[in-house]
Design a protein around this motif. Structure first.
Motif, PDB file in Angstrom:
ATOM      1  N   ALA A 198       0.834  -1.285   0.062  1.00 52.98           N
ATOM      2  CA  ALA A 198      -0.023   0.023  -0.002  1.00 52.98           C
ATOM      3  C   ALA A 198       0.738   1.263  -0.046  1.00 52.98           C
ATOM      4  CB  ALA A 198      -0.941  -0.069   1.261  1.00 52.98           C
ATOM      5  N   GLU A 199       2.083   1.358   0.857  1.00 51.55           N
ATOM      6  CA  GLU A 199       2.925   2.606   0.767  1.00 51.55           C
ATOM      7  C   GLU A 199       3.645   2.626  -0.488  1.00 51.55           C
ATOM      8  OE1 GLU A 199       3.546   4.576   3.399  1.00 51.55           O
ATOM      9  OE2 GLU A 199       2.090   3.779   4.475  1.00 51.55           O
ATOM     10  N   TYR A 200       3.832   1.571  -1.356  1.00 50.46           N
ATOM     11  CA  TYR A 200       4.503   1.414  -2.573  1.00 50.46           C
ATOM     12  C   TYR A 200       3.544   2.074  -3.690  1.00 50.46           C
ATOM     13  CZ  TYR A 200       5.802  -0.197  -7.000  1.00 50.46           C
ATOM     14  OH  TYR A 200       5.963  -0.175  -8.487  1.00 50.46           O
ATOM     15  N   GLU A 201       1.999   1.599  -3.300  1.00 48.51           N
ATOM     16  CA  GLU A 201       1.109   2.320  -4.526  1.00 48.51           C
ATOM     17  C   GLU A 201       1.020   3.777  -4.304  1.00 48.51           C
ATOM     18  OE1 GLU A 201      -1.910   0.706  -6.086  1.00 48.51           O
ATOM     19  OE2 GLU A 201      -0.633  -1.003  -6.427  1.00 48.51           O
ATOM     20  N   MET A 202       1.188   4.221  -3.267  1.00 45.44           N
ATOM     21  CA  MET A 202       1.144   5.605  -2.911  1.00 45.44           C
ATOM     22  C   MET A 202       2.234   6.429  -3.816  1.00 45.44           C
ATOM     23  SD  MET A 202       0.676   6.425   0.962  1.00 45.44           S
ATOM     24  CE  MET A 202      -0.710   5.347   1.824  1.00 45.44           C
ATOM     25  N   LEU A 203       3.539   5.809  -3.778  1.00 43.56           N
ATOM     26  CA  LEU A 203       4.634   6.130  -4.388  1.00 43.56           C
ATOM     27  C   LEU A 203       4.285   6.246  -6.068  1.00 43.56           C
ATOM     28  CD1 LEU A 203       8.344   5.086  -4.010  1.00 43.56           C
ATOM     29  CD2 LEU A 203       7.440   5.281  -6.047  1.00 43.56           C
ATOM     30  N   VAL A 204       3.776   5.145  -6.621  1.00 44.25           N
ATOM     31  CA  VAL A 204       3.385   4.964  -8.074  1.00 44.25           C
ATOM     32  C   VAL A 204       2.362   6.000  -8.251  1.00 44.25           C
ATOM     33  CG1 VAL A 204       2.307   3.379  -9.785  1.00 44.25           C
ATOM     34  CG2 VAL A 204       4.184   2.731  -8.067  1.00 44.25           C
ATOM     35  N   HIS A 205       1.367   6.342  -7.451  1.00 45.51           N
ATOM     36  CA  HIS A 205       0.280   6.970  -7.767  1.00 45.51           C
ATOM     37  C   HIS A 205       0.895   8.534  -7.833  1.00 45.51           C
ATOM     38  CE1 HIS A 205      -3.634   8.805  -7.984  1.00 45.51           C
ATOM     39  NE2 HIS A 205      -3.584   9.632  -6.956  1.00 45.51           N
ATOM     40  N   HIS A 206       1.647   8.752  -7.167  1.00 42.72           N
ATOM     41  CA  HIS A 206       2.575  10.315  -7.324  1.00 42.72           C
ATOM     42  C   HIS A 206       3.167  10.228  -8.657  1.00 42.72           C
ATOM     43  CE1 HIS A 206       4.226  13.960  -5.856  1.00 42.72           C
ATOM     44  NE2 HIS A 206       5.308  13.500  -6.273  1.00 42.72           N
ATOM     45  N   LEU A 207       3.969   9.122  -8.862  1.00 46.75           N
ATOM     46  CA  LEU A 207       4.713   9.195 -10.112  1.00 46.75           C
ATOM     47  C   LEU A 207       4.098   9.344 -11.349  1.00 46.75           C
ATOM     48  CD1 LEU A 207       7.367   8.837 -11.496  1.00 46.75           C
ATOM     49  CD2 LEU A 207       7.160   6.322 -11.256  1.00 46.75           C
ATOM     50  N   TRP A 208       2.754   8.768 -11.326  1.00 47.85           N
ATOM     51  CA  TRP A 208       1.831   9.093 -12.482  1.00 47.85           C
ATOM     52  C   TRP A 208       1.315  10.600 -12.699  1.00 47.85           C
ATOM     53  CZ3 TRP A 208       1.686   6.534 -16.747  1.00 47.85           C
ATOM     54  CH2 TRP A 208       1.847   5.131 -16.771  1.00 47.85           C
ATOM     55  N   LEU A 209       1.062  10.980 -11.484  1.00 49.58           N
ATOM     56  CA  LEU A 209       0.743  12.428 -11.497  1.00 49.58           C
ATOM     57  C   LEU A 209       1.668  13.239 -11.876  1.00 49.58           C
ATOM     58  CD1 LEU A 209      -1.356  12.736  -8.294  1.00 49.58           C
ATOM     59  CD2 LEU A 209      -2.247  12.614 -10.201  1.00 49.58           C
ATOM     60  N   LEU A 210       2.755  13.106 -11.400  1.00 51.52           N
ATOM     61  CA  LEU A 210       4.029  13.829 -12.123  1.00 51.52           C
ATOM     62  C   LEU A 210       4.184  13.782 -13.701  1.00 51.52           C
ATOM     63  CD1 LEU A 210       7.055  13.210  -9.521  1.00 51.52           C
ATOM     64  CD2 LEU A 210       5.768  15.489  -9.897  1.00 51.52           C
TER      65      LEU A 210
END
Length: 319
Positions: A64-76
């Protein structure tokens, strides 16, 4: 699939070890928890129980913590846009394979008049969600039971290795569940790796990151769920009848080695993506499908993390 053959500009000060590796904070105060405990536990990780074994990544708190990182990467990558389709005020939205539900929650916050549904094999349990979002446990590869012409936007993101028949899935969206004039948007990651040479060239096969990509491709072939998805999305959408198909291609460097400010930032987050995500990507696939032991997988992931921190290889891939 590249939109441009121009090499990514390189920051020589980073290659020489003179830049600040701690410039970007990756901490987050958000936490996700599940109240459902019927899971598969394997090699120290937790996996979904509904239709056990269909999906290869964990569903535990670490993931779940990793998913937050990926979500932010896509937003960037997409300049803080949740989607690019020309739907100005979506009213009924489906997020296929929602994972921890971050995209669906953000959509519900951004469009309070919309009804947002997120589906996944794992129950998505978040403490506080907007009233206009709901999560359902479902297998998106099965026939959907929603009424016809329900959605004006269907969203799929990073579902590589999850579907045995992409044309059938797209056809179901097109013929039954999208409203006339509705849009499907599928963002995906390529597994082929490149070096930012002039001209750009494939990463040598003996690089550990290339070896990981090859392992994923082999595992996908054995499970019948190909990892070669991204480069076929546009053509498959056209083949089932979609029109007005638009494809955007982005580069994700591994590491902040570019002198371009945007690519440097993406590279720093993508380096963390590789460091934090490589075990989640391969642990179940390698042990269940390729015959690796847990210790052998740990060795591979340690080597991949070291390679992701390399300053001179200038590795990138497309999304």
């Amino acid at each position: 699939m590249a939109s441009s053959t121009a090499p990514i500009p390189i920051d020589q000060s980073y290659a020489d070890g003179c830049s600040d590796d701690d410039a970007l904070s990756l901490s987050s105060s958000r936490s996700l928890a599940s109240i459902i405990t019927r899971y598969r536990y394997e090699n120290g990780r937790r996996y979904h129980a509904y239709r056990d074994g269909l999906y290869f990544m964990p569903n535990d708190d670490k993931h779940a913590e990793y998913e937050m990182l990926v979500h932010h990467l896509w937003l960037l990558t997409m300049n803080d846009q949740l989607y690019l389709a020309p739907v100005e005020q979506p009213l009924r939205v489906l997020d296929v394979g929602t994972g921890t539900g971050l995209w669906a929650i953000d959509m519900a916050d951004r469009f309070p008049a919309a009804e947002v549904i997120g589906t996944d094999l794992s129950p998505t349990q978040v403490k506080h969600v907007p009233p206009n979002v709901r999560f359902e446990v479902d297998d998106f590869c099965s026939e959907w039971t929603y009424p016809e012409n329900t959605f004006d936007l269907i969203h799929l993101r990073t579902l590589i290795g999850c579907a045995p028949d992409w044309p059938a899935l797209y056809r179901q969206c097109y013929t039954r569940h999208l409203q006339p004039g509705g849009y499907i948007e599928h963002t995906e990651v390529e597994v082929d790796m490149y070096c930012s040479t002039d001209p750009p060239s494939p990463l040598p096969a003996d690089n550990v990151i290339s070896e990981l990509a090859a392992g994923l491709i082999e595992a996908g072939e054995r499970t019948g769920k190909s990892m070669d998805v991204a480069s076929h999305v546009a053509d498959r959408l056209r083949d089932v009848g979609f029109t007005d198909v638009t494809e955007h291609v982005y580069k994700w460097p591994i590491g902040p080695w570019s002198s371009d400010p945007k690519l440097k930032q993406l590279g720093q987050w993508n380096q963390r993506n590789w460091e934090d995500g490589c075990e989640d990507w391969i642990l179940a696939l390698y042990t269940r499908t390729l015959g690796y032991t847990f210790d052998e997988v740990k060795k591979v992931t340690a080597e991949v993390r070291r390679a992701a921190r390399g300053r001179r290889e200038h590795i990138y891939h497309y999304v």
